[in-house]
Design a protein around this motif. Structure first.
Motif, PDB file in Angstrom:
ATOM      1  N   ASP A 258       0.831  -1.218   0.000  1.00  0.00           N
ATOM      2  CA  ASP A 258       0.000   0.000   0.000  1.00  0.00           C
ATOM      3  C   ASP A 258       0.859   1.259   0.000  1.00  0.00           C
ATOM      4  O   ASP A 258       0.338   2.367   0.140  1.00  0.00           O
ATOM      5  N   ALA A 259       2.185   1.079  -0.132  1.00  0.00           N
ATOM      6  CA  ALA A 259       3.071   2.264  -0.152  1.00  0.00           C
ATOM      7  C   ALA A 259       2.694   3.139  -1.344  1.00  0.00           C
ATOM      8  O   ALA A 259       2.207   2.648  -2.368  1.00  0.00           O
ATOM      9  N   PRO A 260       2.916   4.452  -1.220  1.00  0.00           N
ATOM     10  CA  PRO A 260       2.552   5.338  -2.333  1.00  0.00           C
ATOM     11  C   PRO A 260       3.383   5.047  -3.583  1.00  0.00           C
ATOM     12  O   PRO A 260       4.540   4.635  -3.480  1.00  0.00           O
ATOM     13  N   VAL A 261       2.771   5.260  -4.738  1.00  0.00           N
ATOM     14  CA  VAL A 261       3.485   5.092  -6.008  1.00  0.00           C
ATOM     15  C   VAL A 261       4.455   6.259  -6.160  1.00  0.00           C
ATOM     16  O   VAL A 261       4.071   7.419  -6.066  1.00  0.00           O
ATOM     17  N   LEU A 262       5.744   5.948  -6.367  1.00  0.00           N
ATOM     18  CA  LEU A 262       6.737   7.010  -6.571  1.00  0.00           C
ATOM     19  C   LEU A 262       6.936   7.284  -8.069  1.00  0.00           C
ATOM     20  O   LEU A 262       6.946   8.416  -8.507  1.00  0.00           O
ATOM     21  N   LEU A 263       7.109   6.196  -8.831  1.00  0.00           N
ATOM     22  CA  LEU A 263       7.320   6.362 -10.281  1.00  0.00           C
ATOM     23  C   LEU A 263       6.099   5.834 -11.014  1.00  0.00           C
ATOM     24  O   LEU A 263       5.653   4.707 -10.758  1.00  0.00           O
ATOM     25  N   GLU A 264       5.557   6.644 -11.903  1.00  0.00           N
ATOM     26  CA  GLU A 264       4.427   6.189 -12.727  1.00  0.00           C
ATOM     27  C   GLU A 264       4.680   6.594 -14.163  1.00  0.00           C
ATOM     28  O   GLU A 264       4.941   7.766 -14.451  1.00  0.00           O
ATOM     29  N   ALA A 265       4.660   5.620 -15.059  1.00  0.00           N
ATOM     30  CA  ALA A 265       4.837   5.899 -16.490  1.00  0.00           C
ATOM     31  C   ALA A 265       3.610   5.404 -17.222  1.00  0.00           C
ATOM     32  O   ALA A 265       3.067   4.341 -16.904  1.00  0.00           O
ATOM     33  N   ARG A 266       3.170   6.181 -18.213  1.00  0.00           N
ATOM     34  CA  ARG A 266       1.985   5.805 -18.994  1.00  0.00           C
ATOM     35  C   ARG A 266       2.278   5.969 -20.473  1.00  0.00           C
ATOM     36  O   ARG A 266       2.662   7.054 -20.922  1.00  0.00           O
ATOM     37  N   GLY A 267       2.131   4.878 -21.220  1.00  0.00           N
ATOM     38  CA  GLY A 267       2.202   4.940 -22.686  1.00  0.00           C
ATOM     39  C   GLY A 267       3.553   5.367 -23.233  1.00  0.00           C
ATOM     40  O   GLY A 267       3.632   5.944 -24.327  1.00  0.00           O
ATOM     41  N   LEU A 268       4.631   5.061 -22.492  1.00  0.00           N
ATOM     42  CA  LEU A 268       5.959   5.489 -22.973  1.00  0.00           C
ATOM     43  C   LEU A 268       6.322   4.765 -24.270  1.00  0.00           C
ATOM     44  O   LEU A 268       6.239   3.538 -24.352  1.00  0.00           O
ATOM     45  N   THR A 269       6.729   5.544 -25.259  1.00  0.00           N
ATOM     46  CA  THR A 269       7.026   4.991 -26.581  1.00  0.00           C
ATOM     47  C   THR A 269       8.277   5.668 -27.124  1.00  0.00           C
ATOM     48  O   THR A 269       8.493   6.861 -26.897  1.00  0.00           O
ATOM     49  N   SER A 270       9.134   4.874 -27.786  1.00  0.00           N
ATOM     50  CA  SER A 270      10.329   5.413 -28.446  1.00  0.00           C
ATOM     51  C   SER A 270      10.689   4.408 -29.537  1.00  0.00           C
ATOM     52  O   SER A 270      10.019   3.375 -29.668  1.00  0.00           O
ATOM     53  N   PRO A 271      11.745   4.657 -30.323  1.00  0.00           N
ATOM     54  CA  PRO A 271      12.119   3.631 -31.316  1.00  0.00           C
ATOM     55  C   PRO A 271      12.444   2.276 -30.696  1.00  0.00           C
ATOM     56  O   PRO A 271      12.359   1.251 -31.356  1.00  0.00           O
ATOM     57  N   ALA A 272      12.803   2.257 -29.385  1.00  0.00           N
ATOM     58  CA  ALA A 272      13.236   0.998 -28.758  1.00  0.00           C
ATOM     59  C   ALA A 272      12.138   0.279 -27.988  1.00  0.00           C
ATOM     60  O   ALA A 272      12.247  -0.907 -27.697  1.00  0.00           O
ATOM     61  N   ASP A 331      18.386  16.291 -10.528  1.00  0.00           N
ATOM     62  CA  ASP A 331      17.746  17.288  -9.652  1.00  0.00           C
ATOM     63  C   ASP A 331      16.338  16.847  -9.252  1.00  0.00           C
ATOM     64  O   ASP A 331      15.849  17.201  -8.186  1.00  0.00           O
ATOM     65  N   ALA A 332      15.688  16.085 -10.143  1.00  0.00           N
ATOM     66  CA  ALA A 332      14.323  15.621  -9.849  1.00  0.00           C
ATOM     67  C   ALA A 332      14.318  14.434  -8.891  1.00  0.00           C
ATOM     68  O   ALA A 332      13.258  13.980  -8.454  1.00  0.00           O
ATOM     69  N   GLY A 333      15.533  13.885  -8.595  1.00  0.00           N
ATOM     70  CA  GLY A 333      15.602  12.787  -7.629  1.00  0.00           C
ATOM     71  C   GLY A 333      15.894  11.429  -8.231  1.00  0.00           C
ATOM     72  O   GLY A 333      15.665  10.397  -7.603  1.00  0.00           O
ATOM     73  N   VAL A 334      16.414  11.394  -9.483  1.00  0.00           N
ATOM     74  CA  VAL A 334      16.755  10.109 -10.121  1.00  0.00           C
ATOM     75  C   VAL A 334      18.274   9.941 -10.094  1.00  0.00           C
ATOM     76  O   VAL A 334      19.009  10.856 -10.479  1.00  0.00           O
ATOM     77  N   ALA A 335      18.751   8.794  -9.646  1.00  0.00           N
ATOM     78  CA  ALA A 335      20.181   8.478  -9.740  1.00  0.00           C
ATOM     79  C   ALA A 335      20.326   7.206 -10.550  1.00  0.00           C
ATOM     80  O   ALA A 335      19.440   6.357 -10.548  1.00  0.00           O
ATOM     81  N   CYS A 336      21.460   7.090 -11.259  1.00  0.00           N
ATOM     82  CA  CYS A 336      21.603   5.958 -12.194  1.00  0.00           C
ATOM     83  C   CYS A 336      22.999   5.355 -12.090  1.00  0.00           C
ATOM     84  O   CYS A 336      23.994   6.063 -12.008  1.00  0.00           O
ATOM     85  N   PRO A 418      18.722   9.683  -3.727  1.00  0.00           N
ATOM     86  CA  PRO A 418      17.681   9.689  -4.761  1.00  0.00           C
ATOM     87  C   PRO A 418      16.352   9.145  -4.258  1.00  0.00           C
ATOM     88  O   PRO A 418      16.302   8.419  -3.265  1.00  0.00           O
ATOM     89  N   ARG A 419      15.293   9.510  -4.965  1.00  0.00           N
ATOM     90  CA  ARG A 419      13.986   8.893  -4.716  1.00  0.00           C
ATOM     91  C   ARG A 419      13.782   7.704  -5.650  1.00  0.00           C
ATOM     92  O   ARG A 419      13.050   6.776  -5.343  1.00  0.00           O
ATOM     93  N   LEU A 420      14.439   7.767  -6.836  1.00  0.00           N
ATOM     94  CA  LEU A 420      14.401   6.655  -7.798  1.00  0.00           C
ATOM     95  C   LEU A 420      15.835   6.282  -8.140  1.00  0.00           C
ATOM     96  O   LEU A 420      16.629   7.140  -8.542  1.00  0.00           O
ATOM     97  N   LEU A 421      16.171   5.004  -7.942  1.00  0.00           N
ATOM     98  CA  LEU A 421      17.520   4.511  -8.251  1.00  0.00           C
ATOM     99  C   LEU A 421      17.406   3.563  -9.455  1.00  0.00           C
ATOM    100  O   LEU A 421      16.688   2.555  -9.384  1.00  0.00           O
ATOM    101  N   VAL A 422      18.079   3.905 -10.549  1.00  0.00           N
ATOM    102  CA  VAL A 422      18.039   3.081 -11.767  1.00  0.00           C
ATOM    103  C   VAL A 422      19.380   2.366 -11.887  1.00  0.00           C
ATOM    104  O   VAL A 422      20.426   3.007 -12.008  1.00  0.00           O
ATOM    105  N   LEU A 423      19.348   1.039 -11.841  1.00  0.00           N
ATOM    106  CA  LEU A 423      20.585   0.239 -11.898  1.00  0.00           C
ATOM    107  C   LEU A 423      20.594  -0.573 -13.190  1.00  0.00           C
ATOM    108  O   LEU A 423      19.701  -1.394 -13.413  1.00  0.00           O
ATOM    109  N   ILE A 424      21.592  -0.357 -14.033  1.00  0.00           N
ATOM    110  CA  ILE A 424      21.662  -1.075 -15.310  1.00  0.00           C
ATOM    111  C   ILE A 424      22.866  -2.016 -15.270  1.00  0.00           C
ATOM    112  O   ILE A 424      24.012  -1.570 -15.146  1.00  0.00           O
ATOM    113  N   ASN A 425      22.600  -3.317 -15.346  1.00  0.00           N
ATOM    114  CA  ASN A 425      23.649  -4.348 -15.222  1.00  0.00           C
ATOM    115  C   ASN A 425      24.606  -4.019 -14.069  1.00  0.00           C
ATOM    116  O   ASN A 425      25.817  -3.904 -14.268  1.00  0.00           O
ATOM    117  N   PRO A 426      24.065  -3.872 -12.840  1.00  0.00           N
ATOM    118  CA  PRO A 426      24.879  -3.334 -11.740  1.00  0.00           C
ATOM    119  C   PRO A 426      26.028  -4.232 -11.315  1.00  0.00           C
ATOM    120  O   PRO A 426      26.986  -3.763 -10.719  1.00  0.00           O
TER     121      PRO A 426
END
Length: 500
Positions: A258-272, A331-336, A418-426
């Motif tokens: 029931d924790a609040p949703v921090l990240l919400e994405a809708r209909g994200l589209t790109s060439p990939a 600045d928005a709170g995303v670290a990668c 950060p509020r959102l931590l994005v880890l790619i092949n960490p």
């Protein structure tokens, strides 16, 4: 008994302390399409490098038609035996098809290239192998499947009848894949033998007669495709029987559903990727899995400001995420933690302390001046927090081992709270101990209420996740809650429980 067209046995290849192949074996019979499968890191690319004469094995032998493979230096002899068509084109895009087919061996007349003969010979070659492409077309203007056929025709013109196709369908849609398979079957009927490397196991069943499985740098099995049920193939790749898997599920710390949703994405589209919906709650760890080319990395990088989607929106803590701007995302709170620590993660000429605090310099001083003592204090605290083995914050980061260098990248990501931590092949390319230490940071970020996205090819990285989303051809096709079994996830990743 038919003499194998290619026979490799006991192949060993080491790079320093890493054994890339401990027991590579493959026997390919003339006229068959033979699949080579295995998870990332199983040794497929190393074996292909040895079969094409691009590198020497440290042990074992390769034979073509019963004869020993040519010396490595004799490139022409190798070209007459084997060719590999890679995902990335090896043709020169600005040249015409005819020029590419006969590059470095153009027909000459009185010392000059005879363009008429070049076009005529190109047209003959394409007609011989039924490749319907205009010899005068600029190669850059060709569809991917036509470019692949030009590369195959070029290989056949040297006399090679053994063609390795490395992930040939990764950039093709369904109709193009069907056309490629039809052409492969026609070439097989004309005496061409294929080694087909693919992560799409469904395709192995459609186009191949035999399959060889590598796992953990070793040969596991070779079997006729028709006699190997899909379940058995996934088991061979995963390395365990379905019975033993029941003990395997890792218990994940319960997060508050029931924790609040921090990240919400809708209909994200790109060439990939296409039309992706995604939510990550406070303290939740969500994994993104998929084969290379699935769009998982580009999706994660978009949240970190590295790409701008063509459609859809994302919000972090109910505020619009800025796309296409890494600083604004920070600045928005995303670290990668980026996918390549060497190119994207570290500034090699700087010290451990400088690298660890790069993302927070604005907090360590005023009016653009950074207090040295303050920075040393923050850096030292990060070094202790992550257990980085270093002589101190002033040591050059280039002196560190892979595991410790990766910890510096992780330290910098965590430094900005950060509020959102994005880890790619960490944990890519790090030792077992460093891997555990890095994954423990995921657990502590979770406890701190951070939303975490983990993109990885390593199943161990994904086991810590509360759920794993699987992308296939840019779409989310499956969701696995914590406690999944290896074979279930691998089947989803390899496209075996959904078709599209």
């Amino acid at each position: 008994m038919t003499t194998p067209l290619v026979d490799a046995r006991g192949i060993v290849k080491r790079y320093g302390p890493t054994t890339a192949l401990a027991d590579g074996r493959i026997t390919v019979l003339p006229g068959e399409s033979h699949a080579l499968v295995g998870r990332n890191g199983a040794g497929k690319s190393t074996l292909v490098g040895i079969l094409t004469g691009l590198q020497a094995a440290d042990g074992g032998e390769v034979r073509f038609d019963g004869e020993p493979a040519p010396p490595l230096a004799d490139r022409d002899a190798w070209r007459r035996k084997v060719a590999c068509v890679y995902q990335k084109p090896t043709v020169v895009p600005e040249l015409t098809v005819a020029e590419n087919l006969f590059i470095d061996r153009q027909p000459l007349r009185r010392g000059f290239i005879s363009w008429r003969r070049l076009r005529a010979e190109a047209a003959d070659l394409l007609a011989t192998w039924d490749v319907r492409v205009d010899p005068d077309a600029r190669t850059a203007d060709l569809a991917v499947e036509d470019r692949q056929m030009v590369e195959i025709a070029r290989a056949l013109s040297f006399g090679a009848r053994f063609i390795i196709l490395d992930e040939p369908t990764a950039q093709l849609d369904k109709r193009e894949i069907e056309r490629l398979f039809t052409r492969m079957r026609a070439l097989q009927d004309s005496g061409v033998t294929f080694l087909f490397i693919s992560h799409h196991l469904q395709e192995v069943y459609e186009v191949c007669q035999t399959v060889t499985v590598l796992r953990d740098a070793r040969w596991i099995t070779t079997a006729p495709v028709a006699e190997l049920p899909r379940r058995a193939l996934v088991e061979a790749m995963a390395g365990e029987s379905l019975e033993s898997l029941s003990e395997q599920a890792v218990t994940v710390g319960e997060f508050d559903r029931d924790a609040p949703v921090l990240l919400e994405a809708r209909g994200l589209t790109s060439p990939a990727y296409t039309d992706v919906d995604l939510t990550v709650r406070r303290g939740e760890v969500v994994g993104l899995a998929g084969i290379s080319g699935s769009g998982k990395v580009e999706l994660a990088e978009s949240f970190a400001g590295l790409h701008t989607p063509t459609g859809g929106i994302a919000q972090l803590d109910a505020e619009r995420l800025p796309f296409g701007d890494v600083r604004a995302a920070l600045d928005a709170g995303v670290a990668c933690v980026p996918r390549d620590r060497h190119d994207q993660g570290l500034v090699s000429g700087m010290s451990v302390g400088d690298n660890a605090t790069l993302s927070v310099l604005d907090r360590l001083g005023r009016s653009g001046f950074v207090g040295t003592d303050r920075r040393r204090g923050v850096a030292t605290a990060l070094i202790e927090r992550l257990g980085i083995h270093t002589e101190g914050p002033d040591q050059p980061v280039s002196d560190l081992s892979g595991g410790n260098a990766q910890k510096v990248v992780m330290a910098r990501a965590l430094a900005s709270d950060p509020r959102l931590l994005v880890l790619i092949n960490p944990t890519a390319g790090v030792d077992v101990k460093s891997k555990e230490s890095l994954l423990a940071r995921v657990d502590s970020a979770r406890r701190d209420g951070v939303a975490v996205l983990v993109v990885s090819d390593e199943l161990d990285d994904l086991r810590r996740c509360d759920r794993v989303l699987v992308l296939f051809h840019g779409r989310v096709v499956a969701e696995h809650p914590a406690g999944w079994r290896d074979h279930e996830l691998i089947a989803s990743i390899e496209g075996m429980d959904h078709h599209g």
